[in-house]
Write a protein that holds these residues in place. Structure first.
Motif, PDB file in Angstrom:
ATOM      1  N   GLY A  13       0.879  -1.157   0.024  1.00 36.29           N
ATOM      2  CA  GLY A  13       0.165  -0.260  -0.065  1.00 36.29           C
ATOM      3  C   GLY A  13       1.020   1.089   0.353  1.00 36.29           C
ATOM      4  N   VAL A  14       1.885   0.922  -0.257  1.00 31.71           N
ATOM      5  CA  VAL A  14       3.013   2.425   0.164  1.00 31.71           C
ATOM      6  C   VAL A  14       2.219   3.028  -1.453  1.00 31.71           C
ATOM      7  CG1 VAL A  14       5.350   3.488  -0.417  1.00 31.71           C
ATOM      8  CG2 VAL A  14       4.687   1.431   1.809  1.00 31.71           C
ATOM      9  N   THR A  15       2.503   4.226  -1.753  1.00 28.51           N
ATOM     10  CA  THR A  15       1.899   4.582  -2.619  1.00 28.51           C
ATOM     11  C   THR A  15       3.476   6.082  -2.924  1.00 28.51           C
ATOM     12  OG1 THR A  15       1.223   6.361  -1.845  1.00 28.51           O
ATOM     13  CG2 THR A  15       0.216   4.364  -3.088  1.00 28.51           C
ATOM     14  N   THR A  16       4.762   6.522  -2.475  1.00 32.13           N
ATOM     15  CA  THR A  16       5.585   7.043  -2.785  1.00 32.13           C
ATOM     16  C   THR A  16       6.963   6.712  -2.628  1.00 32.13           C
ATOM     17  OG1 THR A  16       3.775   8.774  -1.620  1.00 32.13           O
ATOM     18  CG2 THR A  16       6.956   9.318  -1.942  1.00 32.13           C
ATOM     19  N   VAL A  17       7.692   6.591  -3.387  1.00 32.04           N
ATOM     20  CA  VAL A  17       9.060   5.822  -4.361  1.00 32.04           C
ATOM     21  C   VAL A  17       9.866   7.191  -3.968  1.00 32.04           C
ATOM     22  CG1 VAL A  17       9.745   3.879  -5.281  1.00 32.04           C
ATOM     23  CG2 VAL A  17       7.621   3.730  -4.799  1.00 32.04           C
ATOM     24  N   ASP A  18      11.234   6.898  -3.829  1.00 27.79           N
ATOM     25  CA  ASP A  18      12.141   7.259  -3.910  1.00 27.79           C
ATOM     26  C   ASP A  18      13.256   7.099  -5.034  1.00 27.79           C
ATOM     27  OD1 ASP A  18      11.328   8.971  -1.593  1.00 27.79           O
ATOM     28  OD2 ASP A  18      12.762   9.111  -0.328  1.00 27.79           O
ATOM     29  N   ALA A  19      13.446   7.554  -5.820  1.00 28.77           N
ATOM     30  CA  ALA A  19      14.487   7.397  -7.647  1.00 28.77           C
ATOM     31  C   ALA A  19      15.232   8.423  -7.537  1.00 28.77           C
ATOM     32  CB  ALA A  19      13.521   6.680  -8.301  1.00 28.77           C
ATOM     33  N   SER A  20      16.148   7.720  -8.035  1.00 28.27           N
ATOM     34  CA  SER A  20      17.122   8.884  -8.405  1.00 28.27           C
ATOM     35  C   SER A  20      17.734   8.725 -10.101  1.00 28.27           C
ATOM     36  CB  SER A  20      18.365   9.064  -7.654  1.00 28.27           C
ATOM     37  OG  SER A  20      19.741   9.303  -8.087  1.00 28.27           O
ATOM     38  N   ALA A  21      17.380   9.916 -10.649  1.00 28.74           N
ATOM     39  CA  ALA A  21      17.902   9.870 -12.396  1.00 28.74           C
ATOM     40  C   ALA A  21      19.085   9.161 -12.748  1.00 28.74           C
ATOM     41  CB  ALA A  21      17.412  11.428 -13.209  1.00 28.74           C
ATOM     42  N   GLY A  22      18.186   8.152 -13.754  1.00 26.77           N
ATOM     43  CA  GLY A  22      20.351   7.817 -14.061  1.00 26.77           C
ATOM     44  C   GLY A  22      20.610   6.853 -13.075  1.00 26.77           C
ATOM     45  N   GLY A  23      20.409   6.903 -11.796  1.00 28.87           N
ATOM     46  CA  GLY A  23      20.436   5.626 -10.739  1.00 28.87           C
ATOM     47  C   GLY A  23      21.966   6.703  -9.872  1.00 28.87           C
TER      48      GLY A  23
END
Length: 311
Positions: A239-249
């Motif tokens: 049920g988590v709806t926010t995911v941190d991510a970084s462009a290009g890794g």
């Protein structure tokens, strides 16, 4: 892959219909670079990410330049940004002095960076696990009084290079205290990338059982052992709806040498597109942005999707 360069869209039951991508590339991605990236390049990077449809862009950190010289230009960067309506530009603040500087720059959203473990609290914050809350309390109180939103990061939420696997109940205890202090959102960080899908289930469940609503949770995975996407899917199923991510890794952690790059935004978007989960980002614009940034850094992007679509 379809002719359009996008995966086949096959929705899966039990997943949220939409996910918010919390882009951390400009801050978490660039803070670990060996060389300082010019401020004008950072500003263009953020503008390109906004143009690609991302609406939450963690711009920088007001940490002391002695500790993270790569982000010493925080105030200058924020002055240069063309802040768009509908786009949020949160910044990390380590203490009250950092908050002072953030307020002077007119930010509306800040984040604090807590530890789930005793050892990392000492190494990163020069505090014990309990003492860190006394440091954060005046920051959060003042920020809320100024009308700012405050996000709480919980680093080492799955594994610690000095202490090993972290008890989910310990993570939940730290998270609950941050939420009770006033944090609107809690980002659970797998700082060294050792978590697995079952561990994600256990940590999310412990947080919810401990009084943190699942709607207040976000996840922040590093891909050290290739588990970031699997862990993300596990979190979405919870049920988590926010995911941190970084462009290009891009990214790592300057205080944990075993921490490698973040989950790549493009890899996340590819998975979400295939699952039929909305996110609002343009994959091809993201790829173009990461190819451009890789050229600025002088090395190829570690993102598999970037390499596949740009190749």
């Amino acid at each position: 892959m379809t002719a359009s360069g996008l995966p086949m869209r096959l929705p899966v039951e039990g997943l949220p219909p939409r996910v918010t991508i919390y882009e951390v590339g400009p801050r978490d991605g660039l803070q670990n670079e060996s060389a300082v990236v010019p401020v004008e390049v950072k500003a263009e990077f953020i503008d390109r990410l906004a143009d690609a449809g991302l609406t939450t862009l963690e711009a920088t950190s007001f940490v002391h330049p002695k500790w993270v010289p790569q982000l010493a230009d925080a105030a200058d960067l924020l002055d240069r940004l063309d802040r768009r309506a509908g786009v949020d530009y949160p910044v990390l603040v380590p203490n009250e002095r950092g908050l002072d500087r953030a307020l002077q720059s007119g930010v509306e959203h800040v984040a604090i960076f807590a530890s789930a473990t005793e050892t990392f609290a000492g190494k990163n914050l020069n505090r014990t696990l309990d003492e860190q809350f006394a440091m954060f309390e005046p920051v959060v109180t003042r920020a809320l009084a100024e009308g700012l939103r405050v996000r709480g990061y919980v680093s080492m939420a799955f594994g610690d290079p000095w202490e090993g696997p972290v008890d989910p109940e310990q993570v939940a205890g730290v998270g609950r205290r941050l939420v009770e202090m006033g944090c609107w959102q809690l980002s659970l960080g797998d700082t060294i990338g050792t978590g697995t899908a079952g561990h994600v289930d256990a940590v999310v469940d412990a947080c919810v059982a401990g009084g943190v609503p699942v709607a207040a949770l976000a996840v922040h995975f590093h891909d050290t052992y290739g588990q970031a996407l699997a862990n993300t899917l596990a979190a979405l199923r919870r049920g988590v709806t926010t995911v941190d991510a970084s462009a290009g890794g891009l990214g790592g952690c300057p205080y944990a040498e075993s921490a490698t790059g973040n989950l790549a935004t493009e890899d996340l978007v590819w998975m979400l597109d295939g699952l039929g989960v909305e996110h609002g980002a343009d994959l091809h614009k993201l790829v173009d942005t990461s190819v451009w940034m890789a050229a600025q850094l002088g090395r190829p992007s570690p993102s598999r999707v970037v390499r596949a679509l740009a190749g």
